[in-house]
Design a protein around this motif. Structure first.
Motif, mmCIF file in Angstrom:
data_model
loop_
_atom_site.group_PDB
_atom_site.id
_atom_site.type_symbol
_atom_site.label_atom_id
_atom_site.label_comp_id
_atom_site.label_asym_id
_atom_site.label_seq_id
_atom_site.Cartn_x
_atom_site.Cartn_y
_atom_site.Cartn_z
ATOM 1 N N MET A 1 -4.323 18.442 -39.266
ATOM 2 C CA MET A 1 -3.238 18.702 -40.207
ATOM 3 C C MET A 1 -3.334 17.827 -41.450
ATOM 4 N N SER A 2 -4.406 17.066 -41.615
ATOM 5 C CA SER A 2 -4.446 16.044 -42.658
ATOM 6 C C SER A 2 -5.120 16.477 -43.955
ATOM 7 N N TYR A 3 -5.619 17.695 -44.040
ATOM 8 C CA TYR A 3 -6.351 18.043 -45.252
ATOM 9 C C TYR A 3 -5.527 18.025 -46.528
ATOM 10 N N PRO A 4 -4.213 18.244 -46.499
ATOM 11 C CA PRO A 4 -3.445 18.075 -47.734
ATOM 12 C C PRO A 4 -3.470 16.653 -48.294
ATOM 13 N N ARG A 5 -3.975 15.681 -47.526
ATOM 14 C CA ARG A 5 -4.117 14.331 -48.081
ATOM 15 C C ARG A 5 -5.046 14.350 -49.312
ATOM 16 N N HIS A 6 -6.035 15.242 -49.297
ATOM 17 C CA HIS A 6 -6.910 15.361 -50.463
ATOM 18 C C HIS A 6 -6.137 15.907 -51.661
ATOM 19 N N GLY B 1 -10.674 28.167 -38.765
ATOM 20 C CA GLY B 1 -9.820 28.787 -39.761
ATOM 21 C C GLY B 1 -9.223 27.752 -40.703
ATOM 22 N N ILE B 2 -8.870 26.581 -40.158
ATOM 23 C CA ILE B 2 -8.327 25.500 -40.984
ATOM 24 C C ILE B 2 -9.382 24.989 -41.953
ATOM 25 N N LEU B 3 -10.595 24.771 -41.476
ATOM 26 C CA LEU B 3 -11.669 24.289 -42.349
ATOM 27 C C LEU B 3 -11.928 25.270 -43.489
ATOM 28 N N GLN B 4 -11.866 26.552 -43.181
ATOM 29 C CA GLN B 4 -12.068 27.572 -44.217
ATOM 30 C C GLN B 4 -10.878 27.624 -45.173
ATOM 31 N N LYS B 5 -9.685 27.562 -44.636
ATOM 32 C CA LYS B 5 -8.467 27.654 -45.448
ATOM 33 C C LYS B 5 -8.422 26.564 -46.512
ATOM 34 N N PHE B 6 -8.881 25.359 -46.159
ATOM 35 C CA PHE B 6 -8.798 24.244 -47.092
ATOM 36 C C PHE B 6 -10.119 23.988 -47.822
ATOM 37 N N ASN B 7 -11.031 24.930 -47.736
ATOM 38 C CA ASN B 7 -12.290 24.851 -48.488
ATOM 39 C C ASN B 7 -13.003 23.525 -48.220
ATOM 40 N N VAL B 8 -13.156 23.209 -46.940
ATOM 41 C CA VAL B 8 -13.791 21.949 -46.538
ATOM 42 C C VAL B 8 -15.301 22.142 -46.520
#
Length: 481
Positions: free
Chosen positions: A414-419, A141-148
């Motif tokens: 939790m680190s995807y907002p780093r992008h 769900g996290i990978l999808q939420k942040f469009n990874v």
């Protein structure tokens, strides 16, 4: 008003438009991180905010220690909620440290929490975040939420590829591929751990390692196994680069000595490490991989703390070891052999930014824009100022337009907002210069460069397979490593 709003880090109207129209819509290509393939394959669901946010995060541990918190709340055995409370007590003291930005950006992007974290708000934030974690957010769900779009994990050659095979055979839209990291193959200066690792490598490669040649054959076999599952990149974490002359006979003798328990001298260690790096570098070029070199960290400077807590627990520093001559020699030797792969150099000391950036410009190749890259701000340098320093050095002596962009380099989901953080810094820098007349007031021109830095350049640079699916996974010799 929330601390972090739509103008966060964006100081001009042009910067806002660049971010909203060109940067924010791009998917994330996280080509280097330390996420667990097992947790992705098993689609881990986190029980609480501690598990996803504080478990293994040495950035936060360092801040808590600097704030005087007892070690039991950092890497100790305190209950999860007590560790979270200790972090909440620390957060107000991190003002002007990037952790303050990251903490509140992550709370907002994952959980919609805009309240500032401190000792008073901690119980409310704990309950709200835990409810969302338990009901709405798992790893996929996290990978999808942040469009990874793509994740490159970091994998030991002796590791099993089972979890990557499971991911490849699944319906997960995110492409998750291993990255080959053979650092233990250099450690003839520590025979007990080196020999234990050689035994693991032997099992992973399904071969008996009885000589130096069979050791090299096993490394090459694992390159083939990794390639078959979709790997197109390696990574090396080196205090310094190695470029000592070493013959086949010398390398074999050093290997044999290590096998019978003799610790290599510093000189022999450098020779052997140079030989192995050159050997695998040629393999990377042969298979059109990208080689990543993380260079210059000063690791485990607190020996007492390392003896208690082990390595990689927050007791490292920025190194200052002179290594640029050796780095240039290493790249040049591969170039002379016609075997220099695409390469990304990460520097941990801003004093050497310009030197690193100029080295990258000395190794070009027709038809491969930006073949040798000056990698994004790393470790202690992945905050606003460090990112700007890296972007400025790269811009001044090479081509920013060919830069392959940001990575999380993180063990945390939790680190995807780093992008997002990087993209805002990038757009603020460029937007500000457009408004000052230092860049053309042409949003399409500059915006297209922003798009490419955020995603397109990396997507083209790595040349990854479209999708590592079930058929590809079936070709791999799956093992227990």
């Amino acid at each position: 008003m929330a601390f972090i709003d739509e103008r966060f880090l964006l100081e001009s109207e042009t910067a806002i438009r660049l971010y909203e129209e060109y940067a924010a819509p791009e998917p994330i290509f996280d080509y280097h991180c330390h996420l667990s393939p097992r947790q992705i394959a098993e689609n881990r669901r986190f029980n609480d905010l501690f598990e996803i946010w504080l478990e293994g995060d040495h950035y936060k541990w360092r801040a808590m220690r600097a704030n005087g918190e007892p070690e039991r709340y950092c890497n100790g055995n305190a209950p999860p909620y007590e560790k979270f409370l200790a972090w909440a007590r620390t957060v107000p003291h991190t003002l002007r440290n990037p952790l303050y930005h990251w903490t509140h950006l992550e709370l907002q992007r994952y959980f919609g929490i805009t309240e500032l974290l401190d000792a008073d708000s901690a119980p409310r934030i704990w309950e709200q975040a835990n409810s969302i974690l338990q009901n709405d957010l798992d790893v996929r769900g996290i990978l999808q939420k942040f469009n990874v779009h793509t994740v490159g994990t970091t994998d030991d050659p002796a590791d099993t590829l089972n979890y990557h095979a499971q991911i490849a055979a699944s319906s997960l839209p995110t492409r998750v591929l291993p990255t080959f990291r053979p650092d233990p193959a250099l450690r003839v200066d520590a025979p007990p751990s080196f020999n234990a690792w050689v035994d693991r490598l032997s099992r992973a490669a399904n071969t008996q390692i009885t000589s130096f040649k069979s050791f090299l054959d096993a490394l090459e076999q694992r390159v083939l196994d990794f390639h078959a599952i979709g790997c197109r990149a390696s990574d090396h974490g080196l205090d310094i680069c190695f470029a000592e002359p070493c013959t086949d006979a010398q390398a074999a003798a050093i290997f044999t000595d290590a096998q019978i328990g003799h610790t290599a001298t510093p000189e022999d260690h450098r020779r052997f490490a140079s030989y192995i790096l050159h050997f695998v570098g040629r393999l990377y070029a042969k298979h059109s991989w990208t080689m990543q070199l993380h260079l210059g960290a000063l690791r485990n400077v607190n020996s007492r703390a390392k003896s208690i807590h082990g390595p990689d627990t927050g007791f490292d520093a920025m190194g200052g070891t002179a290594q640029l001559s050796a780095l240039a020699k290493f790249l040049d030797k591969l170039e002379q052999d016609g075997s220099l792969p695409r390469t990304i150099l990460y520097n941990s000391n801003p004093v050497e930014n310009y030197a690193f950036a100029t080295i990258t410009g000395s190794f070009s190749a027709e038809g491969i824009p930006g073949k040798v890259q000056f990698g994004s701000g790393w470790w202690f340098m992945d905050q606003k100022e460090g990112i700007e320093w890296q972007l400025n050095a790269l811009s001044n002596v090479n081509l920013l337009s060919r830069f392959v962009g940001m990575i999380t380099d993180s063990r945390s989901f939790m680190s995807y907002p780093r992008h997002e953080y990087f993209r805002r810094v990038l757009c603020n820098l460029l937007g500000g210069e457009m408004e000052k007349g230092l860049l053309p007031n042409d949003e399409a021109l500059v915006g297209n460069m922003v798009r490419n830095i955020c995603f397109g350049n990396a997507d083209r640079y790595f040349g990854l397979p479209e999708r590592a699916g079930a058929t590809m996974a079936g070709t791999v010799d799956i093992n227990q490593g």
